[in-house]
Enzyme design. Structure first.
Site, mmCIF file in Angstrom:
data_model
loop_
_atom_site.group_PDB
_atom_site.id
_atom_site.type_symbol
_atom_site.label_atom_id
_atom_site.label_comp_id
_atom_site.label_asym_id
_atom_site.label_seq_id
_atom_site.Cartn_x
_atom_site.Cartn_y
_atom_site.Cartn_z
ATOM 1 N N SER A 6 0.869 -1.179 0.000
ATOM 2 C CA SER A 6 0.000 0.000 0.000
ATOM 3 C C SER A 6 0.905 1.228 0.000
ATOM 4 O O SER A 6 2.087 1.121 0.330
ATOM 5 C CB SER A 6 -0.831 -0.025 1.288
ATOM 6 O OG SER A 6 -1.431 1.228 1.535
ATOM 7 N N TYR B 268 -1.480 -0.791 10.774
ATOM 8 C CA TYR B 268 -1.702 -1.141 9.357
ATOM 9 C C TYR B 268 -0.439 -0.814 8.563
ATOM 10 O O TYR B 268 0.042 -1.645 7.783
ATOM 11 C CB TYR B 268 -2.913 -0.366 8.811
ATOM 12 C CG TYR B 268 -3.212 -0.662 7.352
ATOM 13 C CD1 TYR B 268 -3.700 -1.910 6.968
ATOM 14 C CD2 TYR B 268 -3.009 0.304 6.363
ATOM 15 C CE1 TYR B 268 -3.974 -2.189 5.636
ATOM 16 C CE2 TYR B 268 -3.282 0.035 5.033
ATOM 17 C CZ TYR B 268 -3.772 -1.211 4.663
ATOM 18 O OH TYR B 268 -4.027 -1.483 3.338
HETATM 19 P P1 NDP Z 1 -11.504 -6.085 0.498
HETATM 20 O O1 NDP Z 1 -11.969 -5.968 1.904
HETATM 21 O O2 NDP Z 1 -12.477 -5.955 -0.598
HETATM 22 O O3 NDP Z 1 -10.723 -7.455 0.293
HETATM 23 C C1 NDP Z 1 -9.982 -8.091 1.285
HETATM 24 C C2 NDP Z 1 -9.900 -9.571 0.936
HETATM 25 O O4 NDP Z 1 -9.062 -10.233 1.884
HETATM 26 C C3 NDP Z 1 -11.262 -10.238 0.973
HETATM 27 O O5 NDP Z 1 -11.373 -11.100 -0.127
HETATM 28 C C4 NDP Z 1 -11.216 -11.048 2.274
HETATM 29 O O6 NDP Z 1 -11.996 -12.204 2.137
HETATM 30 C C5 NDP Z 1 -9.734 -11.408 2.302
HETATM 31 N N1 NDP Z 1 -9.292 -11.802 3.626
HETATM 32 C C6 NDP Z 1 -9.287 -11.042 4.754
HETATM 33 N N2 NDP Z 1 -8.840 -11.772 5.776
HETATM 34 C C7 NDP Z 1 -8.542 -13.016 5.293
HETATM 35 C C8 NDP Z 1 -8.036 -14.197 5.866
HETATM 36 N N3 NDP Z 1 -7.744 -14.285 7.175
HETATM 37 N N4 NDP Z 1 -7.847 -15.284 5.071
HETATM 38 C C9 NDP Z 1 -8.159 -15.215 3.759
HETATM 39 N N5 NDP Z 1 -8.637 -14.115 3.154
HETATM 40 C C10 NDP Z 1 -8.831 -13.027 3.921
HETATM 41 O O7 NDP Z 1 -10.335 -4.998 0.367
HETATM 42 P P2 NDP Z 1 -9.277 -4.652 -0.789
HETATM 43 O O8 NDP Z 1 -9.573 -5.362 -2.042
HETATM 44 O O9 NDP Z 1 -9.161 -3.189 -0.789
HETATM 45 O O10 NDP Z 1 -7.941 -5.222 -0.131
HETATM 46 C C11 NDP Z 1 -7.066 -6.116 -0.774
HETATM 47 C C12 NDP Z 1 -5.634 -5.763 -0.408
HETATM 48 O O11 NDP Z 1 -5.317 -4.485 -0.925
HETATM 49 C C13 NDP Z 1 -5.358 -5.689 1.092
HETATM 50 O O12 NDP Z 1 -4.116 -6.294 1.369
HETATM 51 C C14 NDP Z 1 -5.287 -4.191 1.360
HETATM 52 O O13 NDP Z 1 -4.484 -3.880 2.475
HETATM 53 C C15 NDP Z 1 -4.669 -3.711 0.056
HETATM 54 N N6 NDP Z 1 -4.861 -2.288 -0.237
HETATM 55 C C16 NDP Z 1 -6.101 -1.736 -0.381
HETATM 56 C C17 NDP Z 1 -6.256 -0.393 -0.646
HETATM 57 C C18 NDP Z 1 -7.585 0.277 -0.751
HETATM 58 O O14 NDP Z 1 -7.620 1.536 -0.777
HETATM 59 N N7 NDP Z 1 -8.677 -0.463 -0.831
HETATM 60 C C19 NDP Z 1 -5.072 0.477 -0.801
HETATM 61 C C20 NDP Z 1 -3.826 -0.200 -0.657
HETATM 62 C C21 NDP Z 1 -3.734 -1.522 -0.402
HETATM 63 P P3 NDP Z 1 -12.832 -12.955 3.298
HETATM 64 O O15 NDP Z 1 -13.296 -11.902 4.248
HETATM 65 O O16 NDP Z 1 -13.916 -13.632 2.524
HETATM 66 O O17 NDP Z 1 -11.862 -13.934 3.899
#
Ligand code: NDP
Length: 248
Positions: free
Chosen positions: A143, A156
């Protein structure tokens, strides 16, 4: 149709929404077989069907990446099904914001376990497979919080700085095995991530901040990932940082 990833196998963590979902669709559209990992089974089932309906191949794997045994098993399952794992996208993540003083330390453990240790466990499981097959590509989602630290984002940001440090050492350790490593650093992306923030004040702040700009779409990040993993073998795209044009 010939895809740039025909014959390749990818595993995407956090494929049930946001960036992971868009990445799975984009990799499948280029011909990769995609293992979809997350905890929400129904979401993965729907996405898997969508990929199949589009003429691709996908397999849902319900796993919690914070559990080391489950993180190892997900790689072994994909390898057992398709005989290799060429691309691992370590995308699963959570974001809890708020001050250090008075924080719920359970949120710290959750972020460290998922964002950092989960990514490490998956990498640990992927390396022997990739070495045995003669190469691979690991894409780690960090990020802009892995580069600059805002108030209320201490832990974070610590996880994302950790992802950057881990990825750089990983790159230096495995490039001789033809394993490429790419760090992706998105700025604001419109996803569900912020909706899950427990601190209501912080959640509101993120909402307002997102509304003040035209955020990136998950598909923008997916396109960057596809770019990185479709370069010729001699090109190792080490880092991609993307911000919305109107983000400082
Ligand atoms: P979402 O919340 O849409 O996606 C997060 C995903 O992670 C979901 O599919 C969730 O699935 C999965 N997840 C969370 N915990 C677990 C776990 N313990 N095991 C398996 N899967 C898990 O958010 P984003 O798409 O935004 O986030 C994706 C990545 O991008 C993250 O690493 C985030 O830090 C990073 N990011 C996002 C930004 C933003 O502005 N949105 C900016 C910079 C980085 P489920 O709950 O079904 O397990």
């Amino acid at each position: 149709m010939v895809g740039k990833l025909d014959g390749k196998v990818a595993l995407v963590t956090g494929a049930s929404s946001g960036i992971g979902e868009a990445t799975a669709l984009a990799l499948a559209a280029e011909g990769a077989h995609v293992a979809l990992v997350a905890r929400r089974a129904e979401r993965l089932k729907t996405l898997s069907k969508q990929i199949l309906d589009n003429g691709g191949l996908a397999m849902p794997i319900i796993a919690d990446v914070a559990d080391e045994a489950q993180a190892h098993d997900m790689l072994l399952k994909a390898n057992a099904e398709w005989g290799r794992v060429d691309i691992l996208v370590n995308n699963a993540g959570v974001m809890q914001l708020g001050s250090i003083d008075g924080a719920n330390t359970e949120e710290w453990r959750s972020m460290l376990n998922i964002n950092l240790l989960g990514l490490m466990y998956a990498t640990h499981a992927a390396l022997p497979l990739m070495k045995a097959q003669g190469g691979g590509h690991i894409v780690n989602i960090s990020s802009t919080s892995g580069r600059e630290v805002l108030v209320n984002a201490a832990v974070y940001a610590a996880t994302k700085f950790g992802v950057g440090a881990f990825s750089e050492a990983l790159r230096k350790e495995v490039y001789t095995d033809k394993i490429r490593v790419t760090l992706i650093e998105p700025g604001a992306v419109a996803t569900e991530l912020g909706n899950k923030i427990a601190d209501t004040g912080a959640q509101e702040w993120v909402k307002t901040w997102l509304q003040s700009k035209t955020p990136l779409a998950s598909e923008d990040i997916a396109a960057a990932i596809v770019y990185a993993v479709t370069q010729p073998p001699h090109v190792n795209v080490n880092e991609i940082l993307l911000r919305p044009t109107d983000q400082q």
